[in-house]
Design a protein around this motif. Structure first.
Motif, short mmCIF file in Angstrom:
data_model
loop_
_atom_site.label_atom_id
_atom_site.label_comp_id
_atom_site.label_asym_id
_atom_site.label_seq_id
_atom_site.Cartn_x
_atom_site.Cartn_y
_atom_site.Cartn_z
N THR A 132 3.38 -8.80 -8.77
CA THR A 132 3.69 -7.43 -9.21
C THR A 132 4.02 -7.43 -10.68
OG1 THR A 132 5.93 -7.75 -8.52
CG2 THR A 132 4.51 -6.57 -7.00
N VAL A 133 3.52 -6.45 -11.41
CA VAL A 133 3.75 -6.42 -12.85
C VAL A 133 4.73 -5.34 -13.27
CG1 VAL A 133 1.61 -7.46 -13.59
CG2 VAL A 133 1.70 -5.02 -13.17
N ASP A 134 5.02 -4.43 -12.37
CA ASP A 134 5.83 -3.29 -12.78
C ASP A 134 7.32 -3.50 -12.56
OD1 ASP A 134 5.76 -3.22 -10.04
OD2 ASP A 134 4.15 -1.74 -10.02
N GLY A 135 7.67 -4.66 -12.01
CA GLY A 135 9.08 -4.92 -11.79
C GLY A 135 9.63 -4.22 -10.56
N LEU A 136 8.77 -3.45 -9.89
CA LEU A 136 9.21 -2.77 -8.68
C LEU A 136 8.69 -3.57 -7.49
CD1 LEU A 136 8.26 0.81 -9.77
CD2 LEU A 136 10.56 0.04 -9.34
N GLU A 137 9.57 -4.20 -6.76
CA GLU A 137 9.09 -4.97 -5.63
C GLU A 137 9.58 -4.33 -4.34
OE1 GLU A 137 10.13 -8.95 -6.78
OE2 GLU A 137 8.57 -8.91 -8.31
N GLU A 138 10.83 -4.66 -3.97
CA GLU A 138 11.37 -4.05 -2.76
C GLU A 138 11.51 -2.54 -2.94
OE1 GLU A 138 14.91 -6.06 -1.55
OE2 GLU A 138 15.05 -4.79 0.24
N GLU A 139 11.78 -2.16 -4.20
CA GLU A 139 12.02 -0.74 -4.47
C GLU A 139 10.79 0.14 -4.24
OE1 GLU A 139 13.49 -1.10 -8.43
OE2 GLU A 139 15.57 -0.93 -7.79
N ARG A 140 9.62 -0.51 -4.19
CA ARG A 140 8.42 0.26 -3.83
C ARG A 140 8.66 1.03 -2.55
NH1 ARG A 140 2.79 -2.69 -4.28
NH2 ARG A 140 2.90 -3.53 -6.36
N PHE A 141 9.45 0.44 -1.66
CA PHE A 141 9.65 1.05 -0.34
C PHE A 141 10.95 1.82 -0.24
CE2 PHE A 141 6.96 -2.65 0.15
CZ PHE A 141 5.87 -2.09 0.81
N THR A 142 11.96 1.38 -0.98
CA THR A 142 13.29 1.97 -0.77
C THR A 142 13.55 3.18 -1.67
OG1 THR A 142 14.19 0.39 -2.34
CG2 THR A 142 14.29 -0.21 -0.02
N LEU A 143 12.73 3.37 -2.71
CA LEU A 143 12.88 4.56 -3.54
C LEU A 143 11.75 5.54 -3.23
CD1 LEU A 143 13.70 3.01 -7.05
CD2 LEU A 143 15.25 3.52 -5.17
N ARG A 144 11.84 6.74 -3.82
CA ARG A 144 10.77 7.73 -3.65
C ARG A 144 10.00 7.86 -4.97
NH1 ARG A 144 14.97 9.57 -0.88
NH2 ARG A 144 14.67 10.06 1.31
N PHE A 145 8.68 8.09 -4.88
CA PHE A 145 7.85 8.14 -6.08
C PHE A 145 6.95 9.37 -6.08
CE2 PHE A 145 9.06 3.79 -5.33
CZ PHE A 145 9.43 3.34 -6.57
N PRO A 146 7.51 10.51 -6.34
CA PRO A 146 6.66 11.71 -6.31
C PRO A 146 5.88 11.93 -7.61
CG PRO A 146 8.94 12.32 -6.67
CD PRO A 146 8.91 10.83 -6.62
N PHE A 147 6.19 11.16 -8.66
CA PHE A 147 5.53 11.42 -9.95
C PHE A 147 4.47 10.39 -10.26
CE2 PHE A 147 9.85 13.18 -10.38
CZ PHE A 147 9.49 14.51 -10.49
N SER A 148 3.46 10.83 -10.97
CA SER A 148 2.36 9.93 -11.33
C SER A 148 2.80 8.97 -12.42
CB SER A 148 1.16 10.73 -11.81
OG SER A 148 0.29 9.89 -12.55
N TRP A 149 2.50 7.71 -12.21
CA TRP A 149 2.89 6.69 -13.20
C TRP A 149 2.03 6.82 -14.46
CZ3 TRP A 149 0.60 2.09 -15.18
CH2 TRP A 149 1.50 1.20 -15.79
N ARG A 150 0.78 7.22 -14.26
CA ARG A 150 -0.14 7.31 -15.40
C ARG A 150 0.11 8.54 -16.25
NH1 ARG A 150 -5.34 4.28 -13.64
NH2 ARG A 150 -4.46 2.22 -13.88
N LYS A 151 0.33 9.69 -15.57
CA LYS A 151 0.39 10.94 -16.33
C LYS A 151 1.79 11.45 -16.57
CE LYS A 151 -4.17 12.46 -14.99
NZ LYS A 151 -4.77 12.99 -13.78
N GLN A 152 2.71 11.05 -15.71
CA GLN A 152 4.08 11.56 -15.86
C GLN A 152 5.04 10.39 -15.99
OE1 GLN A 152 3.25 13.44 -12.05
NE2 GLN A 152 4.03 15.36 -12.86
N ARG A 153 4.71 9.49 -16.91
CA ARG A 153 5.45 8.23 -17.00
C ARG A 153 6.94 8.45 -17.25
NH1 ARG A 153 4.12 2.92 -18.77
NH2 ARG A 153 2.01 3.48 -18.21
#
Lengths: 565, 336
Positions: A132-153
Motif C-alpha cells: 500500500t502506498v497511501d499509508g491507509l491500511e487497516e483504516e481502509r475499512f475502519t474509516l469512511r471515504f465518501p470523497f474522491s481521492w483524485r478530485k477532492q483530495r
C-alpha cells in the motif's frame, strides 16, 4: 466449459473492441462495462462496431471513480449478466480495456480446465501487505471515504484526519479478517455466485461502499467464505510503481512479455501497435501449459522504482538535486587523499603511480592550476584545469571528478597551501580515505630556502589552516576513513605507516609494496625548526620534533598511530 | 513560499503575458493551418532567422517523433527559409521584421502563440538547432512520453542543453541541407557541468560544457545557461521567462527530485557548432540582437578568428539516449 470475460472500459475504444473480438474468437463470451462518464455518442459508436457479435453483451453503466464503489458495482452487474447469459461459463475473468492476452486464449482455457475448482485471486490479510502506498491500511475499512481521492483530495485528507481525531472506528459486518489484493481476479462460477447471491449481500455492499479502494478488497474478502480453493495470486500481470499507478507496456517490452508466460498483461499503451498486432494474432505454435513467470518483468520495474526513489549515489544532474547529499551519497565510489606525503617523499606521486593501480593526481585544489594526473590539461568528462572553473563550484568539481572516472580508484594530494573550500566535503564523505602528515608542508619551505621572514608568515597561516582541517577530520561529523600523524610521529616508522595507509585504501595493498619512496634529505631540518621556535612560532603541527635530524628519530620503536573512523 | 513572493511572481507572470499580447501585434500571419488540429495534438513552437539549410532535417526529425504541427515565427529571414516553410502542410507560419532583442529573444512572440494555440496540448519549444532526446526515444514516440507524463500528473519535462561539436576545426565541418547535424557534430562534454538551485523560481541553473571551458574559462559565471524545460502541457496562464530556461508558475520548473531519487528527464542536443557557425557568429555580433549584448557571440567570434577546435581527447562520441543515461546527463526516472 469455457471462460467468460468481464471487461471494464473507459477509454481507447478501438483497442477495447479489438481485444473483445480476440476473446470471442478464442471462444470466450464477453460482457463489457462502459464507464458512465463516457459520452453517449462514443458509447453508441463503440456498441455499433461490436453489434455483429452475439457473444458480446453490455452491462448497466456505473460511474467509475478510482478508489470508489462504482468499480465494484460495475463488476457485480457485469458478472451477473455474464453468468446469466452464458451458462457454459465456468470461470469468470475480470479484465480491462487495456489488458492484453499474452498467450493464446485456448491456453488460458486449458489451464483453467486443469484447475477447474480453483479461484485465482490475490487475497492477503492487511497485516501481511506491504504494497500500500497511501499509508491507509487497516483504516481502509475502519474509516469512511465518501470523497474522491483524485478530485477532492483536500476534502479527502481532511475527512480522514477528522475521523482519526474523533477516533471513528467502523465495525466490520462480518467475522472474517478483511483481505486485500490485486483488482484483477479470475473466479469460478460457484464462488462468484456465492458472493453475488449471499443473503447478507445488502449489508456487505453498504459497508464496502464506504471502504477505501473497495475493488481491491470486496471480492478479495468475500470470496474467502465461498471459495473451495483459493490460489492467492492474479493471473493478470500488473505491476504498480511507487505512486501506485500501473506500469505501462510498450512495443519494446515485446520479448520480455513473450517470455513471461503470463496469461494477461496490463496496462498496454494504446499506441503499442506491435504488441497488439503480435499478441492478438491467432496462434501458430502448439499450445503450451507453462506456468507464468513474471520475475524478469518484476526485476525491470523494481529497478525503475529504485532509480526513482534512490537514484544513483554521488550523481547530481538536472533531475536529481539532493537537498542532503550526506544522506544520499556524496560520491559514487571510494577515493584517497594524501596530505603531506609529496613533501616528505621526493618521488611520491610517480612512486604511487608505479606501485599501485591508482590514478594519482597532484594538488587538484592548487591555488593556481588544477594538477590533473600526468600533467594533463584536461580530464575525463571534459574537465578543465582552469582554477576559475574549479572554484566556481569546488564541491561539484570533486563530485564530477569522482563520477567521471568511476571505473578507477583515484587519489589526489592536498595541503594547507591549496584551496580549502572542499575540506569539509571529503572529511564528511565515507568514500574518502585520508592520510595526513601534519606539518610536512614545512619541509617545502625548508628546502626552497625562502627568506625567513616570508616563511615565518606563511608558516603561521598554513599551520592555522591545517589544524582547522585536522579538527574537521577528527570531529563528530567526519565520516572519512582517516589516519593522522604529526611529522614527528610519522618519522618514527615511515615504512610501516605507509603500509598502513595502503591497506586502508585497498586491503592487501600494503603487502604488495616492494619498493619504498625516497624520503627527502632532512639534514638541517631540525635546526630549521628550532630556528622557527626561536623566532617565536610554535610549530605544534610537527609534533615533538627534536633538533637532531629526522633519520635518527626513526630508529626508535614505532608508536601506534590512531585511526579515526 | 510566502504570500509576498507568491504575489510578486504572479504579477511577474501577468506582466509577461501582457508583454506577449503587446508584442503579438508585431507578428504577421503568413500561412495559417491551425484549424482542424487534433484535440490531443503535440505541437512544436520555434523562432528562427536564416535557418534554411537546417530546416529540412529539423522538420523531419520532429515529424518522425510524432509532432502534429509546427508553429514558426520567421524573424526577417532572407535565405529562403520563408519560402521553404510556407508550403509545408503541417506548418503555421508567422513572420516579423521587429527586433528579436526587444521581444526578449523571441520569447514574447512564442508566449503569445502558445497562449493562443497551446492550451491543453503538449508543447515543445525548440530552436532549429536543438534536437530533443528523451528516454526510449528510439523505440517509443513522443506521445508515449506525454501519455505517461499525463498519467503521472506531470505537467512539464526538463531537458538540458547539450552542446555538440565536431572533431577538428569548426569551419571544416561542412553541413548540407537534409544532413543529420548530430552526425556532423557528434561529440560532447560528458561531465563538467555545474548545477545550482534558484530558490526564487525553483529552477536549476546549469552551466558548463564546451562553451564554458573554451570561451569563459576565466569568468564561468557568464557562461550560458544550459537548463531547459522545453516540453510543457500548456495552459493559458503559463509564460516562459527567459528562453525556455524557466517559466511561471514556478512549480513547472521543479522537475527534479530533492530526496535522492531521480525524476525522468531528457536532453536537447544543441548542434550549434557547424561550418555555418562562424558566419552566423559574425553576423549576430553585428546585429547585437542576442542575450547580454551578444557577449556569447563576441567570445565565439574572437575565438573563431583562429578557427578553434572544441574537441579534446576526453570528448564523448554521441551514440544514443542510453549512453546519455549511463553518463548521468539524463534519467529514465521510474519510466520503464
Amino acid at each position: 466449459m469455457t471462460v467468460g470475460i468481464v471487461m471494464l472500459v473507459h477509454a481507447d475504444f478501438d483497442r477495447a473492441a479489438q481485444i473483445a473480438r480476440h476473446w470471442v474468437d478464442g471462444g470466450c463470451p464477453v460482457v463489457i462495462h462502459i464507464d458512465k462518464k463516457v459520452s453517449d455518442a462514443k458509447v453508441s459508436s463503440f456498441k455499433a462496431t461490436l453489434a455483429d457479435i452475439d457473444e458480446i453483451k453490455f452491462s448497466e453503466r456505473h460511474k467509475c471513480e478510482w478508489g470508489m464503489w462504482g468499480l465494484v458495482a460495475a463488476t457485480q452487474d457485469a458478472s451477473e449478466l455474464l453468468l446469466q447469459s452464458f451458462p457454459n461459463v465456468r470461470h469468470v475473468y475480470l479484465s480491462s480495456g487495456s489488458c492484453i492476452p499474452l498467450r493464446p486464449v485456448q491456453e488460458l482455457v486449458a489451464y483453467l480446465d486443469a484447475h477447474a475448482d480453483t479461484d485465482f485471486i490475490e487475497s492477503a490479510t492487511i497485516e501481511d501487505v506491504t504494497w500500500t502506498v497511501d499509508g491507509l491500511e487497516e483504516e481502509r475499512f475502519t474509516l469512511r471515504f465518501p470523497f474522491s481521492w483524485r478530485k477532492q483530495r483536500r476534502l479527502f485528507d481532511r475527512y480522514v484526519s477528522l475521523q482519526r481525531r474523533l477516533r471513528v472506528k467502523r465495525k466490520l459486518p462480518f467475522k472474517m479478517q478483511p483481505h486485500i489484493g490485486s483488482q484483477w481476479w479470475c473466479l469460478t462460477r460457484e464462488t462468484l455466485e456465492g458472493v453475488l447471491k449471499d443473503p447478507l449481500r445488502g449489508k456487505y455492499d453498504k459497508f464496502f461502499s464506504r471502504v477505501w479502494i473497495p475493488d481491491e478488497s470486496y471480492f478479495q474478502t468475500l470470496s474467502r467464505t465461498h471459495s473451495r480453493k483459493i490460489e492467492s495470486r492474479s493471473l493478470t500481470l500488473s505491476k504498480f510503481d511507487f505512486q501506485g499507478k500501473p506500469h505501462i507496456f510498450y512495443d519494446d517490452h515485446l520479448q520480455l512479455l513473450r517470455r513471461s508466460d503470463c496469461f494477461v498483461a496490463r496496462k498496454i499503451w494504446s499506441g503499442a501497435d506491435k504488441l497488439y498486432e503480435t499478441f492478438l494474432r491467432s496462434p501458430e505454435d502448439a499450445l503450451t501449459i507453462a506456468e507464468p513467470q513474471p520475475e524478469k518483468i518484476d526485476r525491470l520495474f523494481s529497478k525503475a522504482t529504485e532509480r526513482r526513489v534512490k537514484g544513483r549515489h554521488g550523481l547530481v544532474m538536472q533531475s536529481r538535486i539532493p537537498n542532503d547529499m550526506w544522506r544520499h551519497g556524496k560520491s559514487c565510489r571510494e577515493y584517497a587523499v594524501f596530505e603531506g606525503f609529496d613533501s616528505l617523499f621526493e618521488d611520491f606521486i610517480p612512486w604511487l603511480k608505479r606501485t599501485t593501480e591508482l590514478r594519482v593526481h597532484g594538488h587538484l585544489f592548487n591555488q593556481d592550476i588544477v594538477e590533473f594526473a600526468d600533467g594533463e590539461t584536461m580530464f575525463k568528462g571534459g574537465m578543465s584545469n582552469s582554477k576559475h572553473l574549479r572554484d566556481y563550484d569546488p564541491t561539484g568539481f570533486l563530485r564530477n571528478l569522482i563520477w567521471n572516472a568511476r571505473d578507477e580508484h583515484q587519489a589526489f594530494q592536498f595541503g594547507p597551501q591549496d584551496n580549502q573550500s572542499i575540506h569539509w566535503e571529503f572529511a564528511t564523505d565515507p568514500n574518502a580515505c585520508v592520510a595526513m602528515i601534519t606539518g610536512a608542508w614545512l619541509i617545502d619551505g625548508f628546502r626552497k630556502g625562502l627568506p625567513f621572514e616570508e616563511l615565518r608568515k606563511t608558516a603561521a597561516k598554513h599551520q592555522k589552516i591545517e589544524s582547522t582541517h585536522r579538527d574537521a577530520l577528527q570531529s563528530g561529523y567526519a565520516n572519512a576513513k582517516s589516519r593522522i600523524w604529526t611529522l614527528a610521529e610519522f618519522l618514527e616508522a615511515p615504512a610501516e605507516n605507509l603500509s598502513l595507509v595502503m591497506n586502508d585504501i585497498s586491503p592487501g595493498l600494503g603487502r604488495q609494496i616492494t619498493e619504498a619512496p625516497k624520503m627527502v634529505d632532512l639534514t638541517g631540518f631540525g635546526a630549521f625548526v628550532q630556528n622557527l621556535k626561536n623566532e617565536g612560532m610554535n610549530p605544534f603541527v610537527l609534533g615533538d620534533f627534536r633538533q637532531d635530524d629526522g633519520r635518527e628519530v626513526s630508529e626508535k620503536p614505532a608508536r601506534k598511530p590512531y585511526l579515526v573512523r | 513560499m510566502g504570500f509576498r513572493q507568491s504575489y510578486r511572481l504572479r504579477l511577474k507572470r501577468k506582466r509577461y503575458l501582457w508583454r506577449a499580447w503587446r508584442k503579438s501585434r508585431e507578428l504577421r500571419n503568413v500561412v495559417d493551418r491551425s484549424q482542424n488540429l487534433p484535440g490531443n495534438g503535440i505541437f512544436v513552437f520555434s523562432t528562427l532567422r536564416n535557418e534554411a539549410v537546417r530546416l529540412p532535417y529539423f522538420l523531419e526529425y520532429y515529424r518522425n517523433m510524432g509532432v502534429d504541427h509546427f508553429f514558426i515565427v520567421d524573424n526577417d529571414s532572407d535565405d529562403g527559409s520563408t519560402q521553404y516553410l510556407a508550403p509545408q502542410e503541417d506548418v503555421t507560419l508567422y513572420s516579423t521584421k521587429a527586433s528579436y532583442k526587444s521581444s526578449r529573444f523571441g520569447v514574447d512572440w512564442l508566449n503569445h502563440l502558445q497562449h493562443k494555440h497551446g492550451p491543453g496540448h503538449w508543447c515543445l519549444v525548440v530552436d532549429p538547432d536543438e534536437f530533443f532526446v528523451f528516454p526510449f526515444c528510439d523505440s517509443r514516440p513522443l506521445r508515449a512520453l506525454t501519455d505517461w507524463l499525463d498519467a503521472s500528473s506531470m505537467r512539464a519535462f526538463s531537458a538540458m542543453l547539450l552542446d555538440m561539436y565536431p572533431k577538428g576545426p569548426i569551419n571544416d565541418t561542412e553541413y548540407f541541407a537534409g544532413d543529420d547535424p548530430v552526425e556532423a557534430s557528434g561529440w560532447f562534454d560528458s561531465g563538467n557541468y555545474t548545477y545550482k538551485r534558484n530558490h526564487d523560481i525553483g529552477n536549476i541553473w546549469i552551466q558548463g560544457g564546451p562553451r564554458s571551458r573554451l570561451f569563459f574559462p576565466d569568468d564561468p559565471h557568464k557562461a550560458p545557461a544550459l537548463n531547459k524545460t522545453p516540453l510543457v502541457k500548456w495552459e493559458k496562464s503559463f509564460a516562459y521567462l527567459s528562453s525556455t530556461h524557466s517559466l511561471l508558475p514556478r512549480g513547472l520548473n521543479h522537475n527534479y527530485e530533492t530526496n535522492g531519487g531521480e525524476k525522468a528527464s531528457g536532453v536537447l542536443l544543441h548542434t550549434k557548432f557547424l561550418s555555418t557557425f562562424a558566419t552566423k557568429a559574425k553576423e549576430e555580433v553585428k546585429r547585437g540582437q542576442h542575450y547580454a549584448n551578444s557577449q556569447e557571440y563576441i567570445a565565439y567570434a574572437d575565438a573563431n578568428e583562429e578557427n578553434p577546435e572544441i574537441w579534446c581527447k576526453w570528448s564523448e562520441k554521441y551514440i544514443n539516449w542510453r549512453q546519455l543515461e549511463v553518463l548521468g546527463l539524463m534519467s529514465k526516472g521510474n519510466w520503464a
